[in-house]
Each structure stands twice: as structure tokens, then as C-alpha cells.
Design a protein around this motif. Structure first.
Motif, PDB file in Angstrom:
ATOM      1  N   TRP A  71       0.785  -1.260   0.057  1.00 24.39           N
ATOM      2  CA  TRP A  71      -0.136  -0.024  -0.203  1.00 24.39           C
ATOM      3  C   TRP A  71       0.855   1.271   0.043  1.00 24.39           C
ATOM      4  O   TRP A  71       0.526   2.247  -0.748  1.00 24.39           O
ATOM      5  N   TYR A  72       1.883   1.422   0.697  1.00 26.22           N
ATOM      6  CA  TYR A  72       2.882   2.484   0.958  1.00 26.22           C
ATOM      7  C   TYR A  72       3.551   2.607  -0.225  1.00 26.22           C
ATOM      8  O   TYR A  72       3.914   3.681  -0.722  1.00 26.22           O
ATOM      9  N   VAL A  73       3.950   1.559  -0.798  1.00 20.45           N
ATOM     10  CA  VAL A  73       5.084   1.657  -1.922  1.00 20.45           C
ATOM     11  C   VAL A  73       4.140   1.982  -3.206  1.00 20.45           C
ATOM     12  O   VAL A  73       4.692   3.016  -4.015  1.00 20.45           O
ATOM     13  N   ILE A  74       2.959   1.794  -3.233  1.00 16.32           N
ATOM     14  CA  ILE A  74       2.013   2.482  -4.542  1.00 16.32           C
ATOM     15  C   ILE A  74       1.875   3.778  -4.342  1.00 16.32           C
ATOM     16  O   ILE A  74       1.847   4.645  -5.007  1.00 16.32           O
ATOM     17  N   ARG A  75       1.571   4.173  -2.926  1.00 19.44           N
ATOM     18  CA  ARG A  75       1.265   5.548  -2.642  1.00 19.44           C
ATOM     19  C   ARG A  75       2.382   6.512  -2.651  1.00 19.44           C
ATOM     20  O   ARG A  75       2.128   7.603  -3.104  1.00 19.44           O
ATOM     21  N   TYR A  76       3.424   6.148  -2.127  1.00 26.95           N
ATOM     22  CA  TYR A  76       4.708   6.981  -2.071  1.00 26.95           C
ATOM     23  C   TYR A  76       5.044   7.990  -3.122  1.00 26.95           C
ATOM     24  O   TYR A  76       5.139   9.106  -3.335  1.00 26.95           O
ATOM     25  N   PRO A  77       4.917   7.513  -4.566  1.00 29.10           N
ATOM     26  CA  PRO A  77       5.443   8.107  -5.562  1.00 29.10           C
ATOM     27  C   PRO A  77       4.393   9.011  -6.071  1.00 29.10           C
ATOM     28  O   PRO A  77       4.748  10.316  -6.371  1.00 29.10           O
ATOM     29  N   PHE A  78       3.147   9.037  -5.688  1.00 29.16           N
ATOM     30  CA  PHE A  78       1.995   9.858  -6.013  1.00 29.16           C
ATOM     31  C   PHE A  78       2.024  11.020  -4.905  1.00 29.16           C
ATOM     32  O   PHE A  78       1.810  12.018  -5.306  1.00 29.16           O
ATOM     33  N   GLU A  79       2.404  10.751  -3.785  1.00 28.54           N
ATOM     34  CA  GLU A  79       2.347  11.785  -2.917  1.00 28.54           C
ATOM     35  C   GLU A  79       3.723  12.640  -2.980  1.00 28.54           C
ATOM     36  O   GLU A  79       3.507  13.695  -2.743  1.00 28.54           O
ATOM     37  N   ARG A  80       4.660  12.219  -3.506  1.00 28.15           N
ATOM     38  CA  ARG A  80       5.734  12.876  -3.738  1.00 28.15           C
ATOM     39  C   ARG A  80       5.454  13.891  -5.153  1.00 28.15           C
ATOM     40  O   ARG A  80       5.863  15.250  -4.822  1.00 28.15           O
ATOM     41  N   ARG A  81       4.821  13.382  -5.987  1.00 28.69           N
ATOM     42  CA  ARG A  81       4.307  14.328  -7.107  1.00 28.69           C
ATOM     43  C   ARG A  81       3.316  15.240  -7.003  1.00 28.69           C
ATOM     44  O   ARG A  81       3.345  16.341  -7.404  1.00 28.69           O
ATOM     45  N   ALA A  82       2.321  14.791  -5.959  1.00 26.44           N
ATOM     46  CA  ALA A  82       1.423  15.744  -5.569  1.00 26.44           C
ATOM     47  C   ALA A  82       1.824  17.055  -4.884  1.00 26.44           C
ATOM     48  O   ALA A  82       1.293  17.907  -5.215  1.00 26.44           O
ATOM     49  N   ARG A  83       2.751  16.910  -4.131  1.00 27.47           N
ATOM     50  CA  ARG A  83       3.640  18.178  -3.372  1.00 27.47           C
ATOM     51  C   ARG A  83       3.898  19.227  -4.267  1.00 27.47           C
ATOM     52  O   ARG A  83       4.104  20.424  -3.988  1.00 27.47           O
ATOM     53  N   ARG A  84       4.178  18.673  -5.823  1.00 26.23           N
ATOM     54  CA  ARG A  84       4.724  19.875  -6.477  1.00 26.23           C
ATOM     55  C   ARG A  84       3.588  20.421  -7.285  1.00 26.23           C
ATOM     56  O   ARG A  84       3.814  21.716  -7.824  1.00 26.23           O
ATOM     57  N   VAL A  85       2.372  20.187  -7.316  1.00 33.51           N
ATOM     58  CA  VAL A  85       1.179  20.921  -7.786  1.00 33.51           C
ATOM     59  C   VAL A  85       0.577  21.701  -6.721  1.00 33.51           C
ATOM     60  O   VAL A  85       0.097  21.216  -5.642  1.00 33.51           O
ATOM     61  N   ARG A  86       0.372  23.028  -7.303  1.00 35.66           N
ATOM     62  CA  ARG A  86      -0.275  24.168  -6.336  1.00 35.66           C
ATOM     63  C   ARG A  86      -1.659  23.574  -5.858  1.00 35.66           C
ATOM     64  O   ARG A  86      -2.524  23.221  -6.700  1.00 35.66           O
TER      65      ARG A  86
END
Length: 184
Positions: free
Chosen positions: A7-22
Motif C-alpha cells: 500500500w505504501y509503495v503504491i502511494r509514495y510516488p504519487f504523494e511525492r508528485r502531488a506536493r509539486r502541484v499547487r
């Protein structure tokens, strides 16, 4: 525990990318925090504590091969839906109720069948947990955590989407169900 790591492995890259979008609307509210904490407690902390310690042993029940097999199938299905939901949302994803810059309605992949496939995946994770853990407390805690999160968030989420996407989201609501295709 393998499921929680996945679950965490799936979510982590999306969480990182989401921080870049205002973020242009929304944010974490106290009810959002309670819902997320309930889901974390029921789907990760309590089952993890049980697996590590065996507590509460008084609530144990015998495990069966069919229960473990069914729980594994359900949990793996949940992870697949969880992954596909993240993939389709892309930069629109956030852990809290937020509208991102250039937010768009996503209606492909699992979103073609239901408006909230990520909640569907959480429900299935909780159900899988119930079958996988031979303990009445740790087993059902995932479903309870899901229920609290869902009941505190889904109406607010849909109102926010209607406010920001208007008639487009209203039409989407009319042709899809919330978490169960063709049912609810």
C-alpha cells in the motif's frame, strides 16, 4: 504486513508528485484528520500491533485456509484498484480534500465504474483484513476505520467536486455510483 508495505509503495510516488502541484481549494479539516486517523488506526496500527504482539489474544479465533486464501484474493484486488486509482488521478491526487491547479474530472479506468474507487479499495482492504487476521478486534478494525473515513469525507468530497467542476461532475454523478458499480 506485506499488504501494508505494498500500500505504501503504491502511494509514495504519487504523494511525492502531488506536493509539486499547487493547491487552489480545500485542505485538511478536523473531521478529515479524524477520518484519516481512524483509517490509519484500523487498517495499519491495530493490525500491525496484533501481528507483532498477538494482543488481544482473547479475541483470537482459529484461522482457516479458505479464510486466508479469500482474504489474500480480496486484499490483492484492493491493492490493484488502489494502484489503478492513483494512476488515473495522476497530479489530481491528494491525501486530503483538495483541488489542485488545473484539476480535471477523471472518468477513465476504475473511475468509469465508480466515483470513488479509492474508497472501494479501502473497503476491500478492510474486508481482506477481516479474513486474513484470526482476531475479532484486529480483523474488523479495518472495516471500522474505513467506515469512519468514508462517512466523514464522501459527502464533503462530492460537494467540493460539484463546486469546482459544476455540471460536468453532476453528469458524472448521474452515470456512476459511489463505490459499488451499479449498486451504490
Amino acid at each position: 504486513m506485506i499488504g501494508l508495505v505494498a500500500w505504501y509503495v503504491i502511494r509514495y510516488p504519487f504523494e511525492r508528485r502531488a506536493r509539486r502541484v499547487r493547491i487552489v481549494a480545500g485542505g485538511r479539516s478536523s473531521s478529515d484528520t479524524v477520518g484519516l486517523a481512524s483509517a490509519l488506526l484500523g487498517m495499519a496500527i491495530l493490525p500491525g500491533f496484533y501481528v507483532a504482539t498477538g494482543i488481544p489474544a482473547a479475541a483470537d479465533h482459529p484461522a482457516s485456509l479458505w479464510s486466508v486464501a479469500l482474504g489474500t484474493i480480496i486484499f490483492c484486488s484492493a491493492l490493484w484498484i488502489f494502484r489503478m486509482s492513483h494512476k488515473e488521478l495522476g497530479r489530481n491526487w491528494s491525501i486530503t480534500l483538495e483541488i489542485r491547479e488545473r484539476h480535471e474530472l477523471v472518468s477513465a479506468g476504475p473511475y468509469a465504474l465508480v466515483r470513488h474507487p479509492m474508497y472501494t479499495s479501502f473497503l476491500l482492504m478492510g474486508l481482506g483484513q477481516l479474513f486474513l487476521l484470526p482476531n475479532w478486534v484486529a480483523g474488523i478494525s479495518g472495516l471500522i476505520g474505513f467506515a469512519v473515513l468514508f462517512l466523514l469525507r464522501v459527502d464533503k468530497e462530492e460537494r467540493m467536486m460539484l463546486e469546482n467542476l459544476g455540471p460536468q461532475y453532476r453528469a458524472y454523478m448521474e452515470r456512476t455510483k459511489r463505490i459499488f458499480p451499479y449498486i451504490y
